[in-house]
Structure formats: structure tokens, C-alpha cells
Enzyme design. Structure first.
Site: not given
Length: 455
Positions: A105, A250
Site C-alpha cells: 500500500s 495500490d
């Protein structure tokens, strides 16, 4: 939430420094085997879709996971760099038994992670994760259930996956509207959305200024993206753009800035989307799900238009669980994870941004004027690094220090302390309508707690 402590999984999947435990090829192999065993139900041929962001270590984790799933008899569909919400969507649309996103992330490139989705494109529950962890550590059971060589799965690269997600994203923007009069800066954090996000905005008619779209394996989130949005605001002002959008690595969350360079966080985005959907009778239950970190200003904003805010634990999958429990179709976090049940089952930074721009276009408002009357309470978050915290966070000494700090802030203030689910950090969040007092109280509380837990 299940009270049993998980060994591998945190708030958002398994995460850690690449090529060190638990983010090694060996662990990824076992995760593939365990998830393959767990999601093999029935005698049909089972399928898994695997996507990743642009980290160099994706080349390590992807083949290891693939080998694990194949060894359990699953076919593997590889889609390459793709946003997390795309994997959720593809898991459903391709009728897969499990979906996997390889990403850490917003973390720097040194880290990586594994996120799992069930056949409905939902992140796994704590119970599911504990059961998979038990399989990961039960090597005898896994090796016993390896399929015969004739029943091994196959791996196939899906070339049109980006196009499928692109069409889905565009379908969330009202067909009668266009972005043709908007100049948009889109920062893709050198991450998973570096191809699809600029293209989606361009195909909807926008004049697109892409940044953070040159990944090299080590520059994901580096001085760009939703956790480093200054580059976005500088480019908005430089190019006189109407709006800036910054995604994370992401692309499951976003931060926006208006034409003046003012940051707009997830709480404000949730409020405006809630008002828009409520006005169109698209919001179910007159309720929105936030988290314990959601600003009290969001709650006031929603209450003023007849809506209610319910808070969940921090983490978008906990938001989704509350959404299901209360039959709501909108929820999210101030970090920019926004789940719109009408369009998906996980956070999607690009889809959330499009709902804001639809409101701008439909009401002929600039981003500044769309948000200018939305007031948040001053909020401050500090982090404390730790090597091991054990149960000190629940000690009476810590509780007493928090209580004393809350008393200083008064009835219009609150304090929340929690462990990060993705990093070895203790988060201290304070909120008050008295900014100077808030800063003083939180800084002092950080100092006291830091000294106590690290002594």
C-alpha cells in the site's frame, strides 16, 4: 473482532520488509498453499487471480504464491500491476475462488504485503485469516494435500485485465456527464494505477496532467502519492488545474486538493459523497460508516443533513463489516479509503474521486466552493516507534495518562490511542476545537507514553 492474536495477518493482510520474515518467498509459497487448500471447495477446477503493485519484490512474491496455488491444483490468472480494487472486481467478475493483491500500500518499496479476497471480492475476516494461519503452520497437512502431478494447476497471464477495470471505473461516472472542461493532476505514486488512472480520466474527457507514473521498482510512494501530496499541490498550482488527485501505491485510497492547493482528506470526501447520494436517494439507511479516527466535524456535517455516522475499528475491512451489519452502502476512513457499496466492496481511490468530480460538474462548482463550508475540528496525530509493546498499551498507567489529557481538552476534545496494523508504531490521535491546547496536550502525552513504553 476475534480476540485471538494473529501471527501473520495485520490490519490489512500480511506485511513486512521484503525478503525478511514474514515477507519471504518461503512464506509466500506457504500462503499460496494454505489459501489454495482453504478455498478449494467442491470438485470443480478452482481459479485464483493475482495482481501486484510496482515494487521490485513483486518479482519474488508473485512466483512463490503462484507455485503454492498450482501445487494445490488451482489455476492462476496473472494480471501484473493493477490497483487493489481491480483485483477485488476481477475476483468477482472472473468467478475466481480467491483473489490476491501483492502490495504494501502506502509503505516504501522495501516493504511488501499480501492481501487476500474471498470469492465475493471481500477482504477476509479475522476468523478466515486465523484459519489460514493455522494451515500455514501445519506443514504436514499442506504437504499431505498436494495434488497429483496430473492435477496441477496452470498459470496464465490475462492481457485484457486493465481494460476490464478501465470500463468498470468509467461506468461509475454518470453517462450524461463529462470531464471535458476539467484540468486534472493525477498522482499515481509510481504505483499500481500508473497506467489505468490517467487513461480513465482522459477517456472521460479530462485534460490530464499525470505525475508519479514512471515506476522503476524502488520509487513507489517516494516523495509522491497520497502520503506525500505536496508534489500534487505544487503541480495543481503550476498548471492552474481544477483539481488534484493523489493515489497511494495500490490505489485503494486517495487524497484530493482543490484549485488553490488546499488538502481535502477522506472525511470531507465521504461527507460530500454522502450528501450527493442522499439527495439522489442512493444512500441506504441514512447512515454512513466511519472509524474511531473519523473527525467529529464529519459527524456534525452528516447530522446537519439528517444522516447518522456509525464508527468502526480502523481498517477498511472493518468498515465493510459494519456496512454489511447496518445495511449501509457508504463508508470509509479519513486516510482516503472510501467504500461505495454501489460500485464495489473495497476502497477505490479513483472511483471515489470520480464521484467528487461528478458533483463538481453537475453543480458547476469549483472544488474550493464544493468544500469551503465543510469544517473539521483541529486534529493531530503523533506516532511512537517501538520494538515491542506487549500489553503496555492497556496498563493502568497509560490509561491514567490518557484520562488526564482528555480532561485538559474538555468536553469538545477526545483522544484515541491504537497500535498501527501495518507498522511498529503507536498512533496517538487528539481532537479539539482549541488548536493550541491540542498541540500542547498531544506533544506532552507522546513524550510521557514514549518514555514509559520504551523504558
Amino acid at each position: 473482532m476475534n480476540n485471538k492474536k494473529r501471527k501473520y495477518f495485520g490490519t490489512d493482510g500480511i506485511r513486512g520488509r521484503a525478503n525478511t520474515h514474514p515477507m519471504t518467498g518461503e512464506t509466500a509459497l506457504k500462503v499460496g498453499m494454505a489459501a489454495g487448500e482453504y478455498f478449494t471447495r467442491g470438485k470443480h477446477k478452482h481459479n485464483v487471480v493475482i495482481g501486484k503493485d510496482t515494487r521490485l519484490s513483486g518479482y519474488l512474491i508473485e512466483p512463490s504464491l503462484t507455485a503454492g496455488f498450482i501445487s494445490m491444483g488451482m489455476n492462476v490468472f496473472l494480471v501484473g500491476p493493477m490497483p487493489t480494487p481491480a483485483i477485488s472486481m476481477l475476483t468477482r467478475s472472473m468467478r475466481c475462488d480467491v483473489g490476491v493483491m501483492i502490495s504494501a500500500s502506502h509503505n516504501s518499496y522495501e516493504d511488501n504485503g499480501i492481501k487476500l479476497f474471498d470469492p465475493n471480492g471481500l477482504k477476509l475476516s479475522d476468523k478466515n485469516e486465523l484459519e489460514i494461519e493455522n494451515l500455514i503452520d501445519n506443514n504436514n497437512k499442506l504437504t499431505k494435500n498436494l495434488v497429483d502431478s496430473k492435477n496441477l494447476g496452470r498459470a496464465k497471464r490475462i492481457e485484457d485485465a486493465a481494460g476490464r477495470y478501465l470500463e468498470f471505473v468509467k461506468s461509475t461516472f454518470p453517462r450524461e456527464l463529462s470531464l471535458k472542461n476539467l484540468k486534472i493532476v493525477i498522482d499515481c505514486a509510481n504505483g499500481a494505477a500508473y497506467q489505468v488512472a490517467p487513461r480513465a480520466l482522459w477517456e472521460l474527457g479530462a485534460n490530464v496532467i499525470p505525475i508519479g507514473c514512471s515506476p522503476d521498482g524502488t520509487n513507489i510512494n517516494y516523495k509522491c502519492g497520497s502520503t506525500n501530496p505536496k508534489l500534487m499541490t505544487d503541480m495543481v498550482k503550476k498548471h492552474n488545474a481544477h483539481i488534484g488527485i493523489a493515489l497511494d501505491g495500490d490505489a485503494d485510497r486517495c487524497i484530493i486538493c482543490d484549485e488553490k492547493g488546499n488538502f481535502i482528506d477522506g472525511d470531507k470526501l465521504i461527507g460530500i459523497i454522502a450528501r450527493r447520494y442522499h439527495s439522489k436517494n442512493l444512500l441506504t439507511g441514512n447512515t454512513v460508516i466511519g472509524t474511531h479516527m473519523s473527525n467529529f466535524g464529519l459527524e456534525i456535517f452528516l447530522n446537519n443533513i439528517g444522516l447518522k455516522l456509525i464508527r468502526s475499528n480502523v481498517g477498511d475491512r472493518y468498515v465493510v463489516e459494519k456496512m454489511k451489519k447496518h445495511k449501509c452502502n457508504l463508508g470509509g476512513e479519513q486516510s482516503g479509503h472510501i467504500i461505495i457499496g454501489k460500485h464495489g466492496s473495497t476502497g477505490d481511490g479513483l472511483v471515489a474521486s470520480l464521484q467528487i468530480m461528478a458533483e463538481m460538474v453537475e453543480k458547476n462548482l469549483t472544488a474550493y466552493h464544493l468544500f469551503k463550508n465543510f469544517k473539521l475540528l483541529p486534529q493531530l496525530t503523533e506516532s511512537i516507534n517501538y520494538k515491542t509493546i506487549n500489553n503496555k498499551i492497556n496498563d493502568n498507567m497509560i490509561i491514567k495518562k490518557i484520562k488526564n489529557a482528555e480532561n485538559l481538552l474538555g468536553k469538545n476534545g477526545r483522544i484515541l490511542i491504537r497500535k498501527s496494523g501495518t507498522e511498529n508504531k503507536l498512533r496517538i490521535m487528539g481532537e479539539s476545537n482549541q488548536k493550541k491546547l491540542l498541540i500542547s496536550v498531544i506533544k506532552n502525552l507522546k513524550k510521557e507514553i514514549s518514555k514509559y513504553i520504551n523504558e
